[in-house]
Write a protein that holds these residues in place. Structure first.
Motif, PDB file in Angstrom:
ATOM      1  N   PRO A   1      45.606  51.137  28.949  1.00  0.00           N
ATOM      2  CA  PRO A   1      45.651  50.764  30.496  1.00  0.00           C
ATOM      3  C   PRO A   1      47.354  50.323  30.614  1.00  0.00           C
ATOM      4  N   ASN A   2      47.980  50.481  31.789  1.00  0.00           N
ATOM      5  CA  ASN A   2      49.015  49.854  32.255  1.00  0.00           C
ATOM      6  C   ASN A   2      49.258  48.247  33.082  1.00  0.00           C
ATOM      7  N   SER A   3      50.188  47.333  33.420  1.00  0.00           N
ATOM      8  CA  SER A   3      50.113  46.475  33.641  1.00  0.00           C
ATOM      9  C   SER A   3      48.802  45.497  34.777  1.00  0.00           C
ATOM     10  N   ALA A   4      49.124  46.730  35.588  1.00  0.00           N
ATOM     11  CA  ALA A   4      48.468  46.043  36.472  1.00  0.00           C
ATOM     12  C   ALA A   4      46.614  46.474  36.102  1.00  0.00           C
ATOM     13  N   GLU A   5      46.393  47.045  35.303  1.00  0.00           N
ATOM     14  CA  GLU A   5      44.877  48.044  34.508  1.00  0.00           C
ATOM     15  C   GLU A   5      44.600  46.475  33.989  1.00  0.00           C
ATOM     16  N   LEU A   6      45.594  46.212  33.512  1.00  0.00           N
ATOM     17  CA  LEU A   6      45.697  44.951  32.045  1.00  0.00           C
ATOM     18  C   LEU A   6      45.452  43.799  33.257  1.00  0.00           C
ATOM     19  N   GLN A   7      45.633  43.793  33.710  1.00  0.00           N
ATOM     20  CA  GLN A   7      45.342  42.897  35.047  1.00  0.00           C
ATOM     21  C   GLN A   7      43.906  42.510  35.745  1.00  0.00           C
ATOM     22  N   ILE A   8      43.912  43.740  36.285  1.00  0.00           N
ATOM     23  CA  ILE A   8      42.431  44.177  36.547  1.00  0.00           C
ATOM     24  C   ILE A   8      41.032  43.477  35.651  1.00  0.00           C
ATOM     25  N   ILE A   9      41.747  44.260  34.133  1.00  0.00           N
ATOM     26  CA  ILE A   9      40.653  44.512  32.859  1.00  0.00           C
ATOM     27  C   ILE A   9      40.541  42.359  33.107  1.00  0.00           C
ATOM     28  N   LYS A  10      41.230  41.686  32.837  1.00  0.00           N
ATOM     29  CA  LYS A  10      42.193  40.261  33.374  1.00  0.00           C
ATOM     30  C   LYS A  10      40.922  39.343  34.123  1.00  0.00           C
ATOM     31  N   GLU A  11      40.847  40.378  35.468  1.00  0.00           N
ATOM     32  CA  GLU A  11      40.332  39.465  36.156  1.00  0.00           C
ATOM     33  C   GLU A  11      38.526  40.274  35.949  1.00  0.00           C
ATOM     34  N   MET A  12      38.335  41.052  35.375  1.00  0.00           N
ATOM     35  CA  MET A  12      36.996  41.327  35.764  1.00  0.00           C
ATOM     36  C   MET A  12      36.199  40.370  34.400  1.00  0.00           C
ATOM     37  N   PHE A  13      36.964  40.145  33.592  1.00  0.00           N
ATOM     38  CA  PHE A  13      37.060  40.009  32.227  1.00  0.00           C
ATOM     39  C   PHE A  13      36.772  38.447  32.399  1.00  0.00           C
ATOM     40  N   GLU A  14      36.989  37.392  33.726  1.00  0.00           N
ATOM     41  CA  GLU A  14      37.417  36.119  33.888  1.00  0.00           C
ATOM     42  C   GLU A  14      35.626  36.100  34.857  1.00  0.00           C
ATOM     43  N   ALA A  15      35.580  36.786  35.626  1.00  0.00           N
ATOM     44  CA  ALA A  15      34.154  37.421  36.637  1.00  0.00           C
ATOM     45  C   ALA A  15      32.889  37.049  35.985  1.00  0.00           C
ATOM     46  N   SER A  16      33.005  37.953  34.606  1.00  0.00           N
ATOM     47  CA  SER A  16      32.277  38.374  34.272  1.00  0.00           C
ATOM     48  C   SER A  16      31.545  36.852  33.244  1.00  0.00           C
ATOM     49  N   VAL A  17      32.639  36.120  32.282  1.00  0.00           N
ATOM     50  CA  VAL A  17      32.638  35.096  31.774  1.00  0.00           C
ATOM     51  C   VAL A  17      31.660  34.064  33.359  1.00  0.00           C
ATOM     52  N   ASP A  18      32.260  33.845  34.185  1.00  0.00           N
ATOM     53  CA  ASP A  18      31.819  33.367  35.621  1.00  0.00           C
ATOM     54  C   ASP A  18      30.613  33.433  36.078  1.00  0.00           C
ATOM     55  N   GLY A  19      29.779  34.587  35.454  1.00  0.00           N
ATOM     56  CA  GLY A  19      28.745  35.360  35.677  1.00  0.00           C
ATOM     57  C   GLY A  19      28.625  35.570  36.924  1.00  0.00           C
ATOM     58  N   GLU A  20      29.390  36.582  37.282  1.00  0.00           N
ATOM     59  CA  GLU A  20      29.290  36.532  38.808  1.00  0.00           C
ATOM     60  C   GLU A  20      29.593  38.225  38.814  1.00  0.00           C
ATOM     61  N   ALA A  21      28.412  39.118  39.484  1.00  0.00           N
ATOM     62  CA  ALA A  21      28.246  40.434  40.041  1.00  0.00           C
ATOM     63  C   ALA A  21      30.010  41.568  39.913  1.00  0.00           C
ATOM     64  N   TYR A  22      29.356  41.950  39.047  1.00  0.00           N
ATOM     65  CA  TYR A  22      30.568  43.112  39.595  1.00  0.00           C
ATOM     66  C   TYR A  22      30.885  43.598  41.081  1.00  0.00           C
ATOM     67  N   ASP A  23      32.210  44.037  41.430  1.00  0.00           N
ATOM     68  CA  ASP A  23      32.611  43.952  42.595  1.00  0.00           C
ATOM     69  C   ASP A  23      33.139  46.008  43.045  1.00  0.00           C
ATOM     70  N   PRO A  24      32.377  46.988  43.452  1.00  0.00           N
ATOM     71  CA  PRO A  24      32.774  47.363  43.518  1.00  0.00           C
ATOM     72  C   PRO A  24      34.235  48.400  44.306  1.00  0.00           C
ATOM     73  N   ALA A  25      34.610  46.847  45.080  1.00  0.00           N
ATOM     74  CA  ALA A  25      35.357  46.782  46.173  1.00  0.00           C
ATOM     75  C   ALA A  25      37.319  46.742  46.047  1.00  0.00           C
ATOM     76  N   ARG A  26      36.924  45.785  44.604  1.00  0.00           N
ATOM     77  CA  ARG A  26      37.532  45.125  43.729  1.00  0.00           C
ATOM     78  C   ARG A  26      38.259  45.912  42.920  1.00  0.00           C
ATOM     79  N   TRP A  27      37.034  46.561  42.338  1.00  0.00           N
ATOM     80  CA  TRP A  27      37.677  46.990  40.977  1.00  0.00           C
ATOM     81  C   TRP A  27      36.865  48.575  40.196  1.00  0.00           C
TER      82      TRP A  27
END
Length: 240
Positions: free
Chosen positions: A211-237
């Motif tokens: 992953p490039n730096s932008a993709e690493l940022q997305i991975i971090k966002e997805m991780f935080e959303a997963s830990v918070d119990g959110e649903a997967y957001d196809p529009a964002r990721w």
């Protein structure tokens, strides 16, 4: 199933489908990358569970797999592991830390010399790939530190075959009785011809793209959303 990333490419030998009590025999081959002193490449993936998909009524959990960048051994730190490492110090957080810790698997290549699956459709190129988990990997690696082993197991003349034995323990597949052959075996004419014709593969090509730096940022966002119990957001990721 470990092989879904290579859907439609049946060069991966799905040994996990072997029936209990059956064996398969492999002969591993070296990596074409001469900088790799081993005959495998390590994959490290992290599973991110989400509470369904945003905007869909079906609330079944979905899991997204992302690469852990520490597998590329170039000093890049994984944003998920950086966060999770600290959680192991707190007994209350340890179960969550384990859930988000990377899972290792190892990519090998070689011949199937005894097919425990009785495959109906065999690829034209007999040099197959194997996605090996930690339990079998520990047995494979143990041979390399055996002081009585004179040659590396992938040697074309004095190499060894590996016998994979499937049993079960506590309801799970168990491969702990798998063993290296005690006897060396030179590659036969058919195997040498296949290496000549198809060539060895560069195993690092079967690792996920870094992953490039932008993709690493997305991975971090997805991780935080997963830990918070959110649903997967196809529009964002979704586009990643």
């Amino acid at each position: 199933n470990n092989g879904n990333r290579f859907a439609g490419d049946n060069s991966i030998y799905p040994f996990w489908n072997i029936q209990e009590g059956k064996d398969a025999v492999f002969r591993f081959l070296p990596d074409s990358d001469e900088n790799n002193t081993f005959f495998w490449a390590e994959r490290a993936m992290i599973k991110l569970p989400f509470a369904g998909i945003k905007g869909e009524t079906d609330s079944r959990e979905v899991t997204v797999q992302v690469p852990c960048v520490e597998m590329y051994n170039d000093g890049t730190t994984c944003p998920i592991l950086s966060e999770v490492r600290g959680w192991f110090k707190d007994p209350a957080l340890e179960p969550i830390a384990r859930k988000y810790w990377m899972k290792r698997s190892y990519v090998f290549q070689g011949f199937v010399t005894e097919d425990g699956l009785s495959e109906q459709e065999v690829p034209e190129n007999p040099i197959r790939r194997f996605i090996i988990g930690p339990q079998i990997f520990a047995i494979i690696r143990a041979a390399l530190v055996d002081p009585e082993l004179e040659d590396i197991p992938t040697d074309y003349i004095n190499g060894l075959d590996f016998r994979l034995k499937k049993s079960s323990k506590g309801g799970y597949a168990d491969y702990s009785t798998s063993t290296w052959s005690r006897r060396t075996r030179p590659l036969n004419e058919r195997e040498l011809e296949a290496i000549d014709k198809y060539g060895l593969q560069n195993l690092s090509e079967f690792l996920p793209k870094k992953p490039n730096s932008a993709e690493l940022q997305i991975i971090k966002e997805m991780f935080e959303a997963s830990v918070d119990g959110e649903a997967y957001d196809p529009a964002r990721w979704g586009q990643y």
